[in-house]
Motif scaffolding. Structure first.
Motif, short mmCIF file in Angstrom:
data_model
loop_
_atom_site.label_atom_id
_atom_site.label_comp_id
_atom_site.label_asym_id
_atom_site.label_seq_id
_atom_site.Cartn_x
_atom_site.Cartn_y
_atom_site.Cartn_z
N GLY A 1 0.82 -1.21 0.00
CA GLY A 1 0.00 0.00 0.00
C GLY A 1 0.85 1.26 0.00
N VAL B 1 -3.54 4.73 -4.59
CA VAL B 1 -3.98 3.89 -3.48
C VAL B 1 -4.86 2.74 -4.01
CG1 VAL B 1 -5.41 3.81 -1.40
CG2 VAL B 1 -3.78 5.65 -1.72
N GLN B 2 -5.72 3.07 -4.98
CA GLN B 2 -6.54 2.02 -5.59
C GLN B 2 -5.65 0.95 -6.22
OE1 GLN B 2 -9.02 4.26 -8.21
NE2 GLN B 2 -10.74 4.32 -6.78
N GLY C 1 -2.67 0.15 -5.28
CA GLY C 1 -2.11 -0.65 -4.19
C GLY C 1 -3.10 -1.69 -3.69
N VAL C 2 -4.34 -1.28 -3.53
CA VAL C 2 -5.38 -2.20 -3.04
C VAL C 2 -5.59 -3.33 -4.05
CG1 VAL C 2 -7.84 -2.40 -2.49
CG2 VAL C 2 -6.51 -0.49 -1.58
N ALA D 1 -2.77 -5.69 -3.90
CA ALA D 1 -2.88 -6.47 -2.66
C ALA D 1 -3.88 -7.61 -2.83
CB ALA D 1 -3.29 -5.57 -1.50
N TYR E 1 -10.28 5.91 7.73
CA TYR E 1 -9.79 4.56 7.47
C TYR E 1 -10.21 3.60 8.58
CZ TYR E 1 -6.54 0.65 7.42
OH TYR E 1 -6.00 -0.60 7.45
N THR F 1 -5.65 -3.84 4.57
CA THR F 1 -4.32 -3.56 5.12
C THR F 1 -3.53 -2.66 4.17
OG1 THR F 1 -4.37 -5.74 6.14
CG2 THR F 1 -2.25 -4.63 6.08
N ALA F 2 -3.64 -2.92 2.86
CA ALA F 2 -2.93 -2.09 1.89
C ALA F 2 -3.47 -0.67 1.90
CB ALA F 2 -3.05 -2.70 0.49
N LEU F 3 -4.78 -0.53 2.07
CA LEU F 3 -5.39 0.79 2.18
C LEU F 3 -4.76 1.55 3.34
CD1 LEU F 3 -7.71 2.56 1.03
CD2 LEU F 3 -9.21 1.53 2.73
N GLY G 1 -1.89 0.90 4.57
CA GLY G 1 -0.50 1.13 4.17
C GLY G 1 -0.36 2.43 3.39
N GLY G 2 -1.36 2.73 2.56
CA GLY G 2 -1.34 3.98 1.79
C GLY G 2 -1.35 5.19 2.72
#
Lengths: 260, 247, 319
Positions: free
Chosen positions: C66, C85-86, C88-89, C92, C165, C217-219, C221-222
């Motif tokens: 993320g 971010v999208q 990254g998600v 993931a 979040y 989790t990746a969200l 992480g962003g």
């Protein structure tokens, strides 16, 4: 014993610091420290097993893994608070001495370490196969309930095994410290991870498998570093580890377990 | 049973075998089960009853042979698919979802037929009512006694609305009044046409309930027929008294 | 629906407290952002680790994915912050599905070991592929696009992002907790064979839980990446972060809605306080806490509390 011990490598580190302290404070040679540390390590293992692991029955899965992880953090950070984070080593007179064996040059310490490993392997083999206690250990490892039914005290077997495991880890640390640097936090997990890789390669609960796994890990890491890329040296062992876990969970040298 | 051949067959096993290495745990067993009938599976310990049971429900792979359910071949279907099609089962060693309450335990299979929480809960409640556990719905399932765990197993199996129900030794360990109650209950299950295959050690229950009995020994079907025929067969008596050699 | 409206009220209270805190004088934004992030991360971990019962010690990999997706997406691929971010998600989710379909055949502790190995391999890749990731030296996020005119480097903005979040992750868990998916996950955790007899496909439920857990989790992480603004692979992909996330959820109570949030509060606040008292000891305290929890409260604080309440309510109803 099917216990995945996250603190394994930290006992190696304990051995290393023990050797350093005994050498700097009392001037003891690591080989002398070994004689004292072996029984103490065994006792430490037995006490920890009794205090922590033996209580973890009927708890959610993965609890032993978490408990040994907690133990690992406690050991690492206690050492860190006592000795500081800087790398330490131990210089003995024969630390850099070498022996020529034909075309090979071997350091004395590696030879001593190799010799002790052979003695330990032989000892374990004799113990597991030719003593009553050893057979109790094998029985417990194969089928705990069955072992209990024929009158084996599996609690004391677990303590014994954990004690031996800790004693051997401590011993490994003492033997290796003249060759290596140790830091309280990083060194332990490195050894733990290698131990996982080796045992999974060889098959859990299989002493011969562990030996084969150890040799294989060394070969894989060295060949990978030489022919593919040195940067990924640590990754080759992990990839091998994953492949074995996925393709042959019983280990390379384990027998296929049949489920009925 | 030529008389009932006309009624529709719900489950059919054709030459089913299960081998573990060299061991033939189930060897060439065939049978047919019809709507609303009860098939009893008996045999001495180690005869392969539970293995056959698990092979029919998909928990153990077949080595050869075929299992047909409502005319379609399910031999290779995983257990959950067989459940979805209407093959319900209980477990010999009861397996409640320990951390959950009695109602929640039945809610889980109920969701299979009723995706919404409200409907699923109503149906789960109905199933608990049928097995007589309605007053226990909020208790933790791990705290039930043996007889109640059994009934919880039954409620879970009923919640998937089975057309054929596999019962694995649900009578074992019950005291006489509980046994009589259970026998009556199992009989009542067939009224809507549900077929039942039961593995059972308690002869009283098998004889009273079964329309047809299959006797296994060393993985082979050694006898079959109505309870009267089977219980008087010398082969069966021999098998139960331990007179059969390895041959 | 009584159940759900009850949790809605709890969530509303959580958001209200979150909105009120910055109004207090002398708010320590860094501390609160860390707290909210760990509430979200631990709650996300718990979807797989608690509800579905698959202990992962590799979730740092998703935090890393993320955070690096935000940094690399905006600075190298020219994406705006939201698309990054999208991305990254999305990565993931794909990664979780691949990872899960490889390793869900493994049982219990073997699965856990494999998560450690996979995260570790990813960390080595992040360190060694310096041309793309900045390598061992790390990666500075020097500039970030400003979505809706929000400066992502401002602590106040980051605080509200972290609040959104954490609240979204909690809402997500509440939403499934009393519904079908929540019970399917719990059935898989308790007993896979019995779950199959209830018509549940265990592999599918585990994959779904892993994908959801990894995505959330990746969200996080962003958001974490924007907050840190310096990405260090030795931190973001490394085992201690995975352990911290898992531990937070375990101490509070696996498989409960509020357990991970409670765990985060109990671990983050004192850790920040201890940090100034004796710098290196907080990991020692973590270790002792793990031991105490596994020995004496194996189901976590909220877990044991829920069990106690269930028992008591039942006993009272019986008379």
């Amino acid at each position: 014993m099917r216990i995945i011990n996250f603190s394994h490598g930290d006992f190696v580190v304990i051995g290393m610091y023990t050797a350093i302290v005994l050498y700097t404070q009392l001037g003891w040679d690591p080989l002398l420290s070994l004689l004292v540390a072996l029984p103490l390590g065994f006792l430490l293992g037995v006490v920890l097993e009794r205090l922590i692991l033996s209580r973890l029955v009927d708890v959610p899965e993965g609890s032993t893994l978490l408990a040994t992880l907690g133990l690992s953090l406690v050991v690492q950070n206690t050492l860190m608070l006592s000795f500081g984070a800087s790398p330490r080593s131990l210089n003995v007179a024969y630390g850099s001495a070498t022996v020529n064996l034909g075309p090979m040059t071997l350091s004395v310490i590696q030879l001593v370490a190799g010799g002790i490993v052979l003695v330990v392997i032989a000892g374990l083999y004799l113990f597991l196969n030719y003593t009553e206690r050893g057979q109790a250990v094998r029985a417990t490892s194969q089928n705990r309930l069955g072992a209990e039914l024929v009158g084996i005290n599996t609690r004391s077997v677990h303590s014994l095994v954990f004690g031996v495991g800790v004693a051997l880890s401590v011993a490994a640390g003492i033997i290796l410290i003249p060759q290596l640097f140790v830091t309280p936090v990083i060194t332990g997990p490195v050894f733990t991870l290698k131990a996982f890789v080796v045992t999974v390669l060889g098959g859990l609960g299989n002493v011969w498998g562990a030996i084969g796994g150890g040799l294989l890990l060394g070969v894989v890491e060295v060949l990978g570093a030489a022919y593919i890329s040195f940067d990924y040296r640590d990754a080759y062992g992990l990839v091998a580890f994953l492949l074995i876990l996925l393709l042959r969970p019983e280990g390379l040298f384990g027998r296929t377990v049949k489920r009925v | 049973m030529p008389a009932s051949r006309a009624s529709p067959s719900i489950l059919q096993a054709e030459r089913v075998s299960v081998r573990f290495g060299g061991l033939r745990a189930v060897d060439d067993v065939s049978f047919r089960l019809e709507c609303g009938k009860i098939l009893g599976l008996i045999g001495p310990n180690g005869a392969g009853k539970t293995t056959l049971f698990n092979a029919l429900t998909g928990y153990v792979p077949l080595s050869s042979g075929r299992v047909t359910y409502l005319g379609s071949d399910v031999s290779r279907s995983p257990p959950f698919e067989r459940t979805r099609k209407g093959m319900g089962r209980t477990f010999q060693i009861e397996r409640p979802f320990e951390g959950l309450t009695v109602l929640e335990n039945v809610l889980i299979p109920a969701f299979l037929r009723f995706p919404g929480r409200g409907d699923a809960e109503a149906w789960a409640g109905e199933c608990l009512e049928r097995v007589g556990l309605a007053d226990r719905r909020k208790q933790l399932s791990s705290e039930l006694n043996l007889a109640r765990r059994r009934r919880l197993e039954l409620a879970k199996a009923l919640a998937v609305k089975p057309r054929v129900l596999f019962l694995d030794e649900i009578m074992a360990g019950l005291n006489p009044p509980a046994l009589t109650e259970m026998i009556e209950f199992v009989l009542s299950l067939t009224l809507d046409g549900t077929a039942i295959l039961m593995v059972e050690h308690i002869m009283q229950a098998v004889v009273e309930l079964s329309d047809h009995i299959i006797v296994l020994a060393f993985g082979k079907k050694i006898a079959e027929g109505t309870p009267e025929v089977v219980t008087s067969s010398p082969l069966v008596i021999e098998a139960y008294l331990g007179g059969v050699d390895d041959a | 629906m009584k159940r759900f409206s009850g949790s809605l009220a709890q969530l509303a209270l959580f958001i209200a407290v979150g909105l009120a805190l910055p109004l207090l004088p002398g708010t320590n934004f860094s501390l609160l952002i860390t707290l909210l992030l760990f509430i979200g991360l631990a709650t996300s971990w718990d979807i797989l680790g608690g509800w579905t019962g698959q202990t992962s010690l590799g979730h740092a990999a998703f935090v890393g994915i993320g955070a690096y997706a935000l940094a690399l997406g905006t600075n190298r691929l020219g994406l705006d912050a939201i698309s990054a971010v999208q991305l990254g998600v999305g990565v993931a989710v794909l990664f979780a599905l691949l990872w899960g379909s490889l390793t869900f055949g493994l049982r219990g502790s073997y699965f856990t070991l494999s998560t450690i190995a996979i995260a570790e391999i990813l960390r080595l890749a992040a360190i060694n592929e310096a041309w793309f990731t900045g390598g061992s030296a790390g990666l500075f996020i020097s500039s970030l696009p400003e979505p809706f005119g929000l400066d992502l480097f401002e602590r106040r903005v980051e605080y509200y992002l972290a609040l959104v979040y954490a609240a979204s992750v909690l809402a997500c868990v509440m939403w499934f907790a009393s519904g079908r998916f929540g019970y399917e996950m719990r059935a898989v955790r308790e007993d896979e064979a019995a779950a199959q007899a209830s018509g549940i496909n265990p592999t599918r439920i585990k994959l779904r839980a892993f994908a959801l857990s990894g995505a959330l989790t990746a969200l996080g992480g962003g958001v974490y990446g924007a907050y840190l603004s310096f990405l260090d692979p030795h931190n973001l992909f490394f085992l201690p972060l995975s352990v911290q996330i898992a531990l937070t959820a375990i101490i509070g109570g696996r498989g409960t809605v509020w357990g991970p949030a409670l765990g985060a509060t109990l671990l983050i606040l004192p850790a920040e306080l201890f940090r100034s008292v004796f710098a290196e000891a907080n990991l020692l305290i973590y270790g002792l806490l793990i031991l105490i929890v596994t020995l004496f409260v194996p189901r976590g604080l909220i877990g044991e509390l829920e069990r106690y309440l269930l028992r008591r309510r039942y006993a009272r109803e019986q008379g």
